[in-house]
Design a protein around this motif. Structure first.
Motif, PDB file in Angstrom:
ATOM      1  N   ALA A   3       0.822  -1.213   0.000  1.00 38.24           N
ATOM      2  CA  ALA A   3       0.000   0.000   0.000  1.00 38.24           C
ATOM      3  C   ALA A   3       0.856   1.263   0.000  1.00 38.24           C
ATOM      4  CB  ALA A   3      -0.930   0.001   1.204  1.00 38.24           C
ATOM      5  N   ILE A   4       2.104   1.147   0.437  1.00 39.95           N
ATOM      6  CA  ILE A   4       2.992   2.327   0.463  1.00 39.95           C
ATOM      7  C   ILE A   4       4.108   2.220  -0.578  1.00 39.95           C
ATOM      8  CG2 ILE A   4       2.468   2.981   2.842  1.00 39.95           C
ATOM      9  CD1 ILE A   4       5.084   1.585   3.692  1.00 39.95           C
ATOM     10  N   GLY A   5       3.907   1.382  -1.608  1.00 36.16           N
ATOM     11  CA  GLY A   5       4.868   1.282  -2.706  1.00 36.16           C
ATOM     12  C   GLY A   5       6.104   0.473  -2.384  1.00 36.16           C
ATOM     13  N   ARG A   6       6.014  -0.400  -1.414  1.00 39.00           N
ATOM     14  CA  ARG A   6       7.136  -1.259  -1.029  1.00 39.00           C
ATOM     15  C   ARG A   6       6.760  -2.718  -1.212  1.00 39.00           C
ATOM     16  NH1 ARG A   6      10.752   1.457   3.222  1.00 39.00           N
ATOM     17  NH2 ARG A   6      10.188   3.624   3.035  1.00 39.00           N
ATOM     18  N   GLN A   7       7.769  -3.580  -1.212  1.00 35.81           N
ATOM     19  CA  GLN A   7       7.529  -5.009  -1.337  1.00 35.81           C
ATOM     20  C   GLN A   7       8.000  -5.698  -0.071  1.00 35.81           C
ATOM     21  OE1 GLN A   7       9.196  -6.905  -4.817  1.00 35.81           O
ATOM     22  NE2 GLN A   7       8.950  -8.941  -3.951  1.00 35.81           N
ATOM     23  N   PHE A   8       7.178  -6.605   0.448  1.00 36.17           N
ATOM     24  CA  PHE A   8       7.554  -7.367   1.633  1.00 36.17           C
ATOM     25  C   PHE A   8       8.562  -8.433   1.224  1.00 36.17           C
ATOM     26  CE2 PHE A   8       6.987 -10.691   4.837  1.00 36.17           C
ATOM     27  CZ  PHE A   8       7.173  -9.942   5.987  1.00 36.17           C
ATOM     28  N   CYS A   9       9.684  -8.490   1.926  1.00 30.94           N
ATOM     29  CA  CYS A   9      10.740  -9.454   1.604  1.00 30.94           C
ATOM     30  C   CYS A   9      11.534  -9.761   2.870  1.00 30.94           C
ATOM     31  CB  CYS A   9      11.663  -8.869   0.526  1.00 30.94           C
ATOM     32  SG  CYS A   9      13.067  -9.913   0.091  1.00 30.94           S
ATOM     33  N   ASN A  10      11.580 -11.011   3.248  1.00 32.98           N
ATOM     34  CA  ASN A  10      12.366 -11.457   4.404  1.00 32.98           C
ATOM     35  C   ASN A  10      12.079 -10.657   5.667  1.00 32.98           C
ATOM     36  OD1 ASN A  10      13.726 -13.448   2.865  1.00 32.98           O
ATOM     37  ND2 ASN A  10      15.091 -11.874   2.064  1.00 32.98           N
ATOM     38  N   GLY A  11      10.812 -10.395   5.915  1.00 36.64           N
ATOM     39  CA  GLY A  11      10.413  -9.720   7.149  1.00 36.64           C
ATOM     40  C   GLY A  11      10.557  -8.216   7.126  1.00 36.64           C
ATOM     41  N   ALA A  12      10.854  -7.627   5.980  1.00 38.68           N
ATOM     42  CA  ALA A  12      11.025  -6.172   5.891  1.00 38.68           C
ATOM     43  C   ALA A  12      10.310  -5.645   4.646  1.00 38.68           C
ATOM     44  CB  ALA A  12      12.508  -5.811   5.833  1.00 38.68           C
ATOM     45  N   CYS A  13      10.085  -4.346   4.633  1.00 37.91           N
ATOM     46  CA  CYS A  13       9.477  -3.686   3.483  1.00 37.91           C
ATOM     47  C   CYS A  13      10.579  -2.995   2.677  1.00 37.91           C
ATOM     48  CB  CYS A  13       8.452  -2.643   3.942  1.00 37.91           C
ATOM     49  SG  CYS A  13       7.007  -3.363   4.711  1.00 37.91           S
ATOM     50  N   TYR A  14      10.753  -3.408   1.431  1.00 38.21           N
ATOM     51  CA  TYR A  14      11.804  -2.876   0.572  1.00 38.21           C
ATOM     52  C   TYR A  14      11.241  -1.886  -0.438  1.00 38.21           C
ATOM     53  CZ  TYR A  14      15.395  -6.264   1.949  1.00 38.21           C
ATOM     54  OH  TYR A  14      16.327  -6.987   2.633  1.00 38.21           O
ATOM     55  N   LEU A  15      11.974  -0.808  -0.656  1.00 38.63           N
ATOM     56  CA  LEU A  15      11.681   0.094  -1.761  1.00 38.63           C
ATOM     57  C   LEU A  15      12.158  -0.559  -3.045  1.00 38.63           C
ATOM     58  CD1 LEU A  15      12.927   3.468  -0.239  1.00 38.63           C
ATOM     59  CD2 LEU A  15      10.567   2.902  -0.845  1.00 38.63           C
ATOM     60  N   PRO A  16      11.510  -0.313  -4.177  1.00 38.26           N
ATOM     61  CA  PRO A  16      11.982  -0.903  -5.436  1.00 38.26           C
ATOM     62  C   PRO A  16      13.463  -0.612  -5.700  1.00 38.26           C
ATOM     63  CG  PRO A  16       9.832   0.077  -5.757  1.00 38.26           C
ATOM     64  CD  PRO A  16      10.283   0.461  -4.365  1.00 38.26           C
ATOM     65  N   ALA A  17      13.934   0.573  -5.352  1.00 38.13           N
ATOM     66  CA  ALA A  17      15.335   0.933  -5.597  1.00 38.13           C
ATOM     67  C   ALA A  17      16.308   0.072  -4.786  1.00 38.13           C
ATOM     68  CB  ALA A  17      15.558   2.406  -5.288  1.00 38.13           C
ATOM     69  N   GLU A  18      15.871  -0.459  -3.661  1.00 39.11           N
ATOM     70  CA  GLU A  18      16.765  -1.283  -2.841  1.00 39.11           C
ATOM     71  C   GLU A  18      17.120  -2.596  -3.540  1.00 39.11           C
ATOM     72  OE1 GLU A  18      16.112  -0.628   1.708  1.00 39.11           O
ATOM     73  OE2 GLU A  18      14.143  -0.595   0.727  1.00 39.11           O
ATOM     74  N   PHE A  19      16.245  -3.096  -4.409  1.00 38.65           N
ATOM     75  CA  PHE A  19      16.538  -4.318  -5.158  1.00 38.65           C
ATOM     76  C   PHE A  19      17.551  -4.074  -6.270  1.00 38.65           C
ATOM     77  CE2 PHE A  19      12.158  -5.325  -3.614  1.00 38.65           C
ATOM     78  CZ  PHE A  19      12.506  -6.409  -2.816  1.00 38.65           C
ATOM     79  N   GLU A  20      17.880  -2.820  -6.536  1.00 38.19           N
ATOM     80  CA  GLU A  20      18.852  -2.466  -7.579  1.00 38.19           C
ATOM     81  C   GLU A  20      20.288  -2.751  -7.150  1.00 38.19           C
ATOM     82  OE1 GLU A  20      18.050  -1.021 -10.794  1.00 38.19           O
ATOM     83  OE2 GLU A  20      16.152  -1.889 -10.139  1.00 38.19           O
ATOM     84  N   SER A  21      20.571  -2.767  -5.829  1.00 44.57           N
ATOM     85  CA  SER A  21      21.961  -2.904  -5.386  1.00 44.57           C
ATOM     86  C   SER A  21      22.174  -3.918  -4.261  1.00 44.57           C
ATOM     87  CB  SER A  21      22.489  -1.539  -4.933  1.00 44.57           C
ATOM     88  OG  SER A  21      21.716  -1.055  -3.853  1.00 44.57           O
TER      89      SER A  21
END
Length: 85
Positions: A3-21
């Motif tokens: 709902a806030i533009g993040r993805q749930f992953c391994n117990g945390a909410c990631y911003l799309p940009a975090e998956f870039e690095s």
């Protein structure tokens, strides 16, 4: 998370940009880069070290590789870009 533009992953909410690095979640959740790879723009890219490269730019990286500062190290990445800090 979603709902806030993040993805749930391994117990945390990631911003799309975090998956870039993130080498543990490169391009998406749980996409782990190998030990000889870094995450560049969401893709696992091979890297190598060169004893003659202590700072960038470094011609010893060769054609098709980027000289990158990664943490405190200077590495040569087989890509046209460096991992985000």
């Amino acid at each position: 998370c979603n709902a806030i533009g993040r993805q749930f992953c391994n117990g945390a909410c990631y911003l799309p940009a975090e998956f870039e690095s993130d080498p543990l979640n490169c391009g998406g959740c749980n996409n782990l880069c190998a030990n000889d790879e870094v995450c560049v723009a969401g893709n696992c890219e091979q890297y190598f070290t060169s004893p003659s490269c202590t700072a960038c730019p470094c011609t010893s990286c060769g054609a098709g590789a980027a000289c990158c500062t990664y943490g405190t190290d200077t590495i040569c990445v087989r890509a046209t870009a460096c991992p985000a800090p």
